[in-house]
Design an enzyme around this catalytic site. Sequence first.
Site, mmCIF file in Angstrom:
data_model
loop_
_atom_site.group_PDB
_atom_site.id
_atom_site.type_symbol
_atom_site.label_atom_id
_atom_site.label_comp_id
_atom_site.label_asym_id
_atom_site.label_seq_id
_atom_site.Cartn_x
_atom_site.Cartn_y
_atom_site.Cartn_z
ATOM 1 N N TYR A 143 0.818 -1.228 0.000
ATOM 2 C CA TYR A 143 0.000 0.000 0.000
ATOM 3 C C TYR A 143 0.843 1.266 0.000
ATOM 4 C CZ TYR A 143 -3.730 -3.226 1.411
ATOM 5 O OH TYR A 143 -4.610 -4.258 1.460
ATOM 6 N N LYS A 185 17.129 -10.752 23.935
ATOM 7 C CA LYS A 185 16.016 -9.824 24.146
ATOM 8 C C LYS A 185 14.755 -10.679 24.174
ATOM 9 C CE LYS A 185 14.329 -5.825 24.878
ATOM 10 N NZ LYS A 185 14.435 -5.338 26.278
ATOM 11 N N ASP A 218 19.587 -4.437 25.989
ATOM 12 C CA ASP A 218 19.515 -3.055 26.486
ATOM 13 C C ASP A 218 20.355 -2.909 27.757
ATOM 14 O OD1 ASP A 218 17.644 -4.802 27.566
ATOM 15 O OD2 ASP A 218 15.971 -3.388 27.559
ATOM 16 N N ASP A 242 26.167 -5.899 15.654
ATOM 17 C CA ASP A 242 26.518 -4.705 14.886
ATOM 18 C C ASP A 242 26.454 -3.471 15.790
ATOM 19 O OD1 ASP A 242 27.062 -3.018 12.782
ATOM 20 O OD2 ASP A 242 25.208 -3.404 11.685
ATOM 21 N N ASP A 246 29.871 -1.025 17.588
ATOM 22 C CA ASP A 246 30.146 0.420 17.478
ATOM 23 C C ASP A 246 30.186 1.041 18.882
ATOM 24 O OD1 ASP A 246 29.973 0.209 14.667
ATOM 25 O OD2 ASP A 246 28.970 2.149 14.475
HETATM 26 MG MG MG Z 1 28.123 -1.529 11.766
#
Ligand code: MG
Length: 365
Positions: A143, A185, A218, A242, A246
């Site tokens: 849609y 999680k 978290d 990932d 960082d």
């Molecule tokens: Mg990355």
Amino acid sequence: MNTHRIAVIPGDGIGKEVVPAAISCLERIAELHSLSLEFTPFDWGSDYYVRHGRMMPEDGLAQLALHDAIFLGAVGSPEVPDAETLWGLLIPIRREFQQYINLRPVKTLDGVATPLASEHAVDLVIVRENNEGEYSEIGGRMYRGLPQESAVQEAVFTRLGISRAAHYAASLAASRSGLLTSATKSNGIVHTMPFWDEIIAETACLYPDVELAAVHVDALAAHLVLKPWTLDVIVASNLFGDILSDLAAAVTGSIGLAPSANLNPEGLHPSLFEPIHGSAPDIAGKGVANPVGQIWSGAMMLEHLGHAEAARHLQSAFEAVLREGVRTRDIGGTASTTDFTDAVLSMIDALAARHPAESANAPQR
Ligand code: MG
Ligand code: NAI
């Protein structure tokens, strides 16, 4: 002499600056250790996409398959949608070559200030599942342009995929402190994450020296900021790994420092070595990118190719340069990419002069 054929893809943005920097260091090391490294450059990436409508040629993977390793900078450009750059080059390489482990060491380095209030040294490794999980092409958009427009993205977790990442991580943990932390999680993601937890736990049980802690991602993110020195090996799904890498790299000073190895542990296909950072369009072309993540990835590649001593020599050289206070802008210095690289080249020679037995014409392993 056994020649290692290395496919080099500088890619986009700062990849074109940090890859040549790292190659010059690798060439110097190769000379001193009598290694034969044959670098073959490939101009694939976003410029190639603009010219040809694809990130690499149709037979790109077949060309790469002829090499012993792949050395990549980064791909991504403001001119090309990120999904095209990633899914047109890096993800096909990771999947076709079954590079199912993405190994990301994170360490505090002398001479690099961290945002941490404490002086504790951080030395941990993130084992990121690299072939499946949240990064999947299954899903779609419906849609388009209407009020009920919607998007669905399916995550794919398999017993094979989770257990091989778990085995790799548990065996790595057993060779270090024995502490394995799994990012989960399972409170919010109620199908895939309990499955992940079960298989990680089953696998960890097979390693008597490994103590497993499953921590919600978290809370683990907070833990990484507050007391990262208490963590050792972290095993995480594709997306969680990932993000956490960082974060962990930033905690040690800059994401420009952190390397990674995309490994096909069985050695059936070439593995790929790249820094964890992207093409950094905000600083590209200015000559200020930190080449450490790329150089360190080169050291990981040397180790993977069986040249542990040469890898240590390269690692010691860039660590010594940082300790002496030569720093790029991202870690509070004024050195350009070239200044830093020149300092590493001089340090490689200086260390070789200090420990000739460990470098010049050292026997190959
Ligand atoms: Mg990355
Ligand atoms: P990024 O990692 O390129 O940059 C994030 C921030 O860190 C920027 O402020 C950048 O200047 C800084 N930074 C990164 N590497 C640095 C270095 N070596 N020295 C100094 N500062 C450094 O991430 P961003 O901005 O999210 O992505 C930019 C592009 O790169 C996008 O197109 C993205 O898709 C792509 N990308 C590609 C990756 C790969 O090829 N493996 C990985 C991550 C992003």
